[in-house]
Design an enzyme around this catalytic site. Structure first.
Site, PDB file in Angstrom:
ATOM      1  N   LYS A  68       0.813  -1.216   0.000  1.00  0.00           N
ATOM      2  CA  LYS A  68       0.000   0.000   0.000  1.00  0.00           C
ATOM      3  C   LYS A  68       0.849   1.269   0.000  1.00  0.00           C
ATOM      4  CE  LYS A  68      -2.262   0.057   3.772  1.00  0.00           C
ATOM      5  NZ  LYS A  68      -1.983   1.237   4.608  1.00  0.00           N
ATOM      6  N   ARG A  89     -10.210   3.407   8.342  1.00  0.00           N
ATOM      7  CA  ARG A  89      -9.845   2.039   8.669  1.00  0.00           C
ATOM      8  C   ARG A  89     -10.903   1.335   9.509  1.00  0.00           C
ATOM      9  NH1 ARG A  89      -3.956   2.127   8.710  1.00  0.00           N
ATOM     10  NH2 ARG A  89      -3.045   0.199   9.437  1.00  0.00           N
ATOM     11  N   ARG A 103       9.471  -9.019   5.877  1.00  0.00           N
ATOM     12  CA  ARG A 103       9.886  -7.646   6.214  1.00  0.00           C
ATOM     13  C   ARG A 103      10.354  -7.583   7.665  1.00  0.00           C
ATOM     14  NH1 ARG A 103       5.572  -3.147   4.774  1.00  0.00           N
ATOM     15  NH2 ARG A 103       4.694  -3.461   6.824  1.00  0.00           N
ATOM     16  N   ARG A 142      10.650  -1.418  11.999  1.00  0.00           N
ATOM     17  CA  ARG A 142       9.414  -0.822  12.490  1.00  0.00           C
ATOM     18  C   ARG A 142       8.989  -1.580  13.722  1.00  0.00           C
ATOM     19  NH1 ARG A 142       5.148   0.134   7.698  1.00  0.00           N
ATOM     20  NH2 ARG A 142       3.796  -0.351   9.441  1.00  0.00           N
ATOM     21  N   ARG A 157      -2.221  -7.325  13.689  1.00  0.00           N
ATOM     22  CA  ARG A 157      -2.617  -6.306  12.710  1.00  0.00           C
ATOM     23  C   ARG A 157      -3.506  -6.907  11.621  1.00  0.00           C
ATOM     24  NH1 ARG A 157       2.206  -3.820  10.201  1.00  0.00           N
ATOM     25  NH2 ARG A 157       0.899  -2.100   9.583  1.00  0.00           N
TER      26      ARG A 157
END
Ligand code: AMP
Length: 195
Positions: free
Chosen positions: A13, A88, A125, A138, A149
């Protein structure tokens, strides 16, 4: 052009958002980036949301609503914007409508990526960032946070698609291809880049 882009974590995204915004000459407004910057700066907002981000939960609708209303009222957003990561939740759809006033969204683009692909991408990632000592890992990419998430996305964010489908604004895009392929599909739907 006023665009909303959404999709599960790991759908690419952020990358697509930057390219789309550049193609249309509109600001890329990422609520996730804004919140991470607030955390990094140690601002009052950052202190309020730090733990929520670390857990992979969503910050309260009213709080993020204030952040977004303030951001889209800035002069650079007068001619349009691309929202990445907002709305969201279903209540955030109404918050956005209030903030837009008489203005309308042009399109809501949802990147569609199967669960297995999403998990593989975001776990990759997380492992890559964990492997780089002192790298820009992150905090919310920690593996235990990732599944949370995804769970939050399915429970709270997927219903947003239905709301926009009913409004006739939703366009679903296959997000499994390369960055260029996905970008091509999005531009096809949005009607070609303007200067
Ligand atoms: P993102 O980079 O879009 O995945 O956002 C990172 C984190 O910021 C999310 O996991 C949430 O904790 C928070 N966040 C970003 N946008 C929103 C939003 N619209 N509503 C609530 N929380 C958000």
């Amino acid at each position: 052009m006023r665009i909303v882009l959404f999709g599960p974590p790991g759908a690419g995204k952020g990358t697509q958002a930057q390219r789309i915004a550049a193609a249309y000459g509109i600001p890329h407004i990422s609520t996730g980036d804004m919140l991470r910057q607030a955390v990094a700066a140690g601002s009052p907002l950052g202190l309020q949301v730090q733990e929520i981000l670390e857990r992979g939960h969503l910050v309260p609708d009213e709080l993020i609503g204030e952040v977004i209303a303030d951001r889209i009222s800035q002069p650079d957003a007068a001619g349009g914007f691309l929202l990445d990561g907002f709305p969201r939740t279903v209540p955030q759809v109404a918050i956005l409508e209030r903030a837009l006033g008489a203005k309308q969204l042009d399109r809501v683009v949802m990147l569609v990526v199967p669960d297995a692909v999403v998990e593989a991408r975001i776990l990759g990632r997380a492992q890559a960032s964990a492997g780089v000592e002192g790298g820009a890992a992150r905090a919310d990419d920690r593996i235990e946070t990732i599944r949370e998430r995804l769970r939050v996305y399915k429970q709270q964010t997927e219903p947003v698609a239905e709301v926009y489908r009913q409004k006739g604004l939703l366009a679903e895009v296959d997000g499994t291809g390369t960055i260029d392929e996905v970008f091509g599909l999005v531009i096809g739907i949005l009607g070609g880049a303007r200067g």
